[in-house]
Design a protein around this motif. Structure first.
Motif, PDB file in Angstrom:
ATOM      1  N   ARG A 107      32.084   1.688   8.732  1.00 19.62           N
ATOM      2  CA  ARG A 107      33.186   2.652   8.779  1.00 19.62           C
ATOM      3  C   ARG A 107      33.083   3.578   7.573  1.00 19.62           C
ATOM      4  O   ARG A 107      32.494   3.230   6.541  1.00 19.62           O
ATOM      5  N   THR A 140      39.482   8.371   8.325  1.00 15.40           N
ATOM      6  CA  THR A 140      38.786   7.082   8.199  1.00 15.40           C
ATOM      7  C   THR A 140      38.407   6.615   9.588  1.00 15.40           C
ATOM      8  O   THR A 140      39.164   6.806  10.539  1.00 15.40           O
ATOM      9  N   GLY A 141      37.240   6.008   9.708  1.00 12.74           N
ATOM     10  CA  GLY A 141      36.848   5.458  10.995  1.00 12.74           C
ATOM     11  C   GLY A 141      35.355   5.333  11.142  1.00 12.74           C
ATOM     12  O   GLY A 141      34.615   5.587  10.182  1.00 12.74           O
ATOM     13  N   THR A 142      34.936   4.958  12.342  1.00 13.56           N
ATOM     14  CA  THR A 142      33.480   4.926  12.591  1.00 13.56           C
ATOM     15  C   THR A 142      33.020   6.368  12.775  1.00 13.56           C
ATOM     16  O   THR A 142      33.859   7.279  12.906  1.00 13.56           O
ATOM     17  N   SER A 145      31.791   7.834  15.348  1.00 15.26           N
ATOM     18  CA  SER A 145      32.289   8.451  16.592  1.00 15.26           C
ATOM     19  C   SER A 145      33.786   8.772  16.485  1.00 15.26           C
ATOM     20  O   SER A 145      34.238   9.814  16.975  1.00 15.26           O
ATOM     21  N   GLU A 146      34.540   7.902  15.793  1.00 13.12           N
ATOM     22  CA  GLU A 146      35.976   8.204  15.601  1.00 13.12           C
ATOM     23  C   GLU A 146      36.156   9.457  14.737  1.00 13.12           C
ATOM     24  O   GLU A 146      37.041  10.278  14.978  1.00 13.12           O
ATOM     25  N   LEU A 147      35.288   9.582  13.725  1.00 12.25           N
ATOM     26  CA  LEU A 147      35.370  10.775  12.856  1.00 12.25           C
ATOM     27  C   LEU A 147      35.011  12.038  13.622  1.00 12.25           C
ATOM     28  O   LEU A 147      35.602  13.102  13.407  1.00 12.25           O
ATOM     29  N   ARG A 148      34.021  11.905  14.532  1.00 22.14           N
ATOM     30  CA  ARG A 148      33.652  13.068  15.365  1.00 22.14           C
ATOM     31  C   ARG A 148      34.870  13.532  16.154  1.00 22.14           C
ATOM     32  O   ARG A 148      35.167  14.720  16.220  1.00 22.14           O
ATOM     33  N   THR A 149      35.551  12.577  16.744  1.00 24.44           N
ATOM     34  CA  THR A 149      36.733  12.909  17.539  1.00 24.44           C
ATOM     35  C   THR A 149      37.785  13.605  16.673  1.00 24.44           C
ATOM     36  O   THR A 149      38.342  14.640  17.042  1.00 24.44           O
ATOM     37  N   LYS A 150      38.012  13.020  15.477  1.00 24.80           N
ATOM     38  CA  LYS A 150      39.025  13.610  14.584  1.00 24.80           C
ATOM     39  C   LYS A 150      38.649  15.016  14.135  1.00 24.80           C
ATOM     40  O   LYS A 150      39.516  15.860  13.893  1.00 24.80           O
TER      41      LYS A 150
END
Lengths: 516, 256
Positions: free
Chosen positions: B201, B213-215, B217-222
């Protein structure tokens, strides 16, 4: 060349503009001392040159020239090593579209004008003015200034030759450390010059060469022909040496005559060993001291201070004709004052040294108590045995009694017990990390306070020695015993209270001032 | 494992870190990223007890870090951004010192240091004074010292600066295996490729505040990006745009 020179001058000016208040205060104190002592030195030198027999004038010139070349070249070598090797702006300059020769000329000019000429030209002026008065001619003033300018360029050349030679066998960093050590050792020289030199200056001059042909007619007793020849020769020689030096140093750098890394040496075994926490801290301190000449430079002068007191007490000439003092009283009082001096300085310096690696130390699982206890042991073993040996030496070579030696050893132990924690308190309370000047470890204000304490102690040694001697000139055992008991109680109390305070400082964390 | 709540640090009127909250789990490699001066080193120093926090809470392995938390420090390690270690000790003496301070057994010390010294190709330099080491060698020595007592949590501030490619690769492999064994790594780096490759992460901090904060792929989304490298995501999240060099050159050339 001029853009580099401009940057170098600007950098020096910025350094002066940004001096901290405490550094300014120290400089003002030094300047005050200079104001008091410089006129004395100038008048003494002036009168000496004015009144000395003409037959020894050449020997005097040899002595002045040799002293200037030795002292200034040692200082200049240290500066060259720092300026040309350790300061990385040299590498940066060489990446710019400037010729190496121009860069070196700019560096040489800075080294001459800010390091050598400020010393040699005033000396040249004193010599020149003295001979101008002595021979009622203005020519010696001109020739003396020219001669000392030539001597300055020769000193710069000699310094580079030393740099060439020493960097062949050691890394520039090691060379710088050794020279700092020599510089520290040189701090003892004023004591020796005051005690031995002034009394014996005429004997020293007798043993020096007397090359009258070199100086007579040019520096003193000037005649026009020799003056003209030597003036031209000085100017031509100065230019030749300056130009040759530039070429030689350029080749040194570009062709690799000067090594920047020195020879890598193995410093010890590679077998891995786990120790106790206090043992590991103690070993770290011992190795860091034994391998670092800067450490020796910082503490050596303090180790020598008691010798001056012994010398003055024992030598009727040095003590200005007063009768000899009772050596039993002297050894006991010096064992107290000397141990105070060395314990304060060395302990403070050793403790403040940790500030440089404090981030690393703080991240490790170390208890404040372990750090403080190991530091106390380290200070104790580097101070007490040395002072005991010193007392033993004085006992063997003077008429100190066995009782005097015994009391001296006991007082050394008790004084160290009390004063080492006080020194450690100074080091832990006022640590400084100066990246440009690694030997500066403590706040200037704290250093000044310690210096004042030490001066008071030196002056009180003579008075203190009378306390331990009775009216018949023997040791007053009763008084010495009482003093011993009082000191033991005081030392034990101070040890427990101050050590606890130092542990609390470590417990809360050191407040370090970063400079440089 | 690491829990930070509303952590702040001020220097005078300047806020170096503001209300930072995050959690790092056991067996996780957590990358803490941000531009220069964003508060990364200040945060890592507060976590390791090197700097006092102004407010907020930190809990590591259930304990509060601080200068005197000796028992907690035995479970941790810190690799600083500058390997400023005692130059007058040899590599061997430095490691002896660290092993002694962590109270390692002789056998454990010999086994672990041998493994790490071989990994970083340092065995031949043990008898040399640290001051004669290159920056990369010092860094490897500090990393060896930090890993050999097998801490449960390791904080690394720019660990790969100065490392040669082989040591860099070995470090990555070691750290991956290390977290697989249930340990935790808290890493700051400007080498986004390193974080992209090994981090579980990522937290991005900007001007002292958490941006995301995140993985990956989560950061890409954000960040609103469908694809793209961590570098693209990072720049999008902190709102910095790449300067088009050819545009600025052409503006300069026409005097704009």
């Amino acid at each position: 060349m001029f853009p580099i020179l401009k940057v170098e001058i600007q950098s020096a000016v910025n350094y002066l503009k940004n001096l901290r208040t405490q550094t300014i205060v120290s400089l003002v104190i030094i300047a005050l001392f200079a104001v008091i002592f410089l006129p004395l030195i100038i008048i003494t030198m002036f009168n000496f040159l004015l009144l000395a027999e003409e037959s020894i004038l050449s020997s005097i010139m040899v002595m002045i020239s040799v002293l200037i070349m030795i002292i200034l070249s040692l200082i200049t070598v240290n500066r060259i090593v720092k300026d040309m090797f350790m300061n990385e702006n040299m590498q940066l300059y060489l990446t710019f579209p400037v010729k190496a020769v121009e860069l070196l000329r700019a560096k040489f000019i800075m080294q001459l004008f800010t390091g050598i000429l400020p010393v040699t030209i005033p000396i040249g002026l004193i010599v020149g003015v003295a001979f101008t008065f002595r021979y009622s001619s203005i020519l010696p003033l001109v020739s003396a200034i020219l001669y000392f300018m030539l001597l300055s360029i020769l000193t710069l050349g000699l310094s580079y030759i030393i740099v060439f030679l020493v960097t062949k066998v050691a890394s520039p960093k090691k060379v710088s450390e050794i020279l700092t050590f020599i510089g520290g050792f040189a701090a003892v020289l004023p004591y020796l010059i005051i005690t031995f030199g002034v009394v014996n200056i005429e004997t020293v001059i007798k043993y020096l060469p007397n090359p009258a042909g070199l100086y007579e007619g040019f520096i003193y007793n000037v005649n026009l022909l020799e003056f003209t020849v030597f003036t031209l020769l000085s100017i031509i020689l100065s230019i030749i040496i300056f130009v040759s030096l530039t070429q030689v140093v350029k080749n040194g750098f570009l062709k690799g005559w000067i090594t920047t890394s020195g020879r890598s040496r193995k410093a010890g075994s590679t077998s891995l060993d786990v120790n106790s926490v206090k043992g590991a801290l103690l070993q770290k301190d011992i190795k860091m001291t034994l391998r670092d000449f800067k450490e020796w430079a910082a503490v050596l002068p303090q180790y020598f201070i008691p010798f001056v007191v012994y010398f003055v007490a024992y030598n009727p000439v040095a003590s200005d004709g007063y009768p000899e003092m009772n050596m039993d009283g002297v050894i006991i009082s010096v064992s107290i004052t000397g141990t105070v001096i060395i314990s304060i300085f060395v302990s403070a310096s050793n403790t403040a040294r940790d500030a440089r690696h404090y981030s690393m130390m703080r991240a490790l699982p170390l208890k404040a108590a372990d750090i403080v206890d190991s530091k106390f042991i380290y200070n104790f073993i580097t101070i007490v045995p040395v002072y005991m040996l010193m007392s033993l030496g004085v006992f063997l070579f003077t008429d100190v009694s066995a009782a005097g030696l015994f009391y001296s050893l006991v007082f050394i132990l008790m004084t160290a017990l009390a004063v080492i924690p006080i020194g450690m308190w100074f080091g832990a309370k006022f640590p400084v990390v100066n990246t440009n000047k690694p030997t500066e470890r403590m706040d200037t204000g704290a250093s000044i306070i310690m210096m004042i304490v030490i001066l008071i102690l030196i002056f009180s040694t003579g008075f203190m020695s009378n306390v331990f001697i009775d009216a018949d000139g023997d040791i007053n055992h009763r008084m010495t015993g009482i003093m011993g008991v009082v000191m033991l109680a005081l030392s034990a109390g101070i040890y427990f209270i101050v050590t606890k305070t130092v542990k609390n400082i470590y417990h809360r964390g050191l407040k370090i001032v970063y400079k440089g | 494992m690491i829990e930070v709540r509303n952590l702040s640090k001020t220097y005078g009127h300047k806020h170096a870190v503001r209300n930072l909250s995050f959690k790092v789990n056991e067996g996780e490699l957590f990358a803490f990223l941000g531009p220069n001066g964003s508060g990364k080193s200040t945060t890592i120093k507060m976590l390791t007890g090197l700097t006092e926090k102004s407010s907020g809470d930190i809990e590591i392995l259930g304990q509060q870090p601080g200068i005197n938390s000796v028992s907690l420090k035995r479970e941790l390690s810190f690799v600083p951004d500058t390997p400023d270690i005692m130059g007058k000790l040899t590599g061997k003496e430095y490691l002896d010192f660290v092993a002694s301070v962590y109270q390692m057994s002789q056998e454990n010390y010999e086994d672990k240091s041998k493994e790490l010294l071989e990994l970083f190709d340092l065995s031949g330099a043990l008898g040399t004074l640290v001051e004669e080491y290159s920056h990369g060698m010092r860094q490897k020595l500090v990393i060896t010292g930090a890993l050999m007592h097998e801490p449960k949590v390791i904080f690394m501030d720019e660990p790969n600066v100065g490392l040669d490619p082989k040591s860099n690769r070995n470090l990555k492999s070691y750290l991956k295996k290390y977290v697989d064994d249930g340990n935790t790594v808290f890493l700051t780096t400007h080498t986004l490729g390193l974080a992209e490759e090994i981090a579980d992460r990522i937290l991005i901090i900007y001007e002292g505040e958490e941006k995301a904060t995140g993985t990956l792929s989560e950061l890409r989304t954000k960040s609103g990006l469908v694809s793209g490298s961590l570098e693209d995501v990072f720049l999008a999240l902190i709102g910095e745009e790449e300067v088009n060099v050819s545009d600025s050159e052409s503006r300069d050339s026409i005097g704009g």
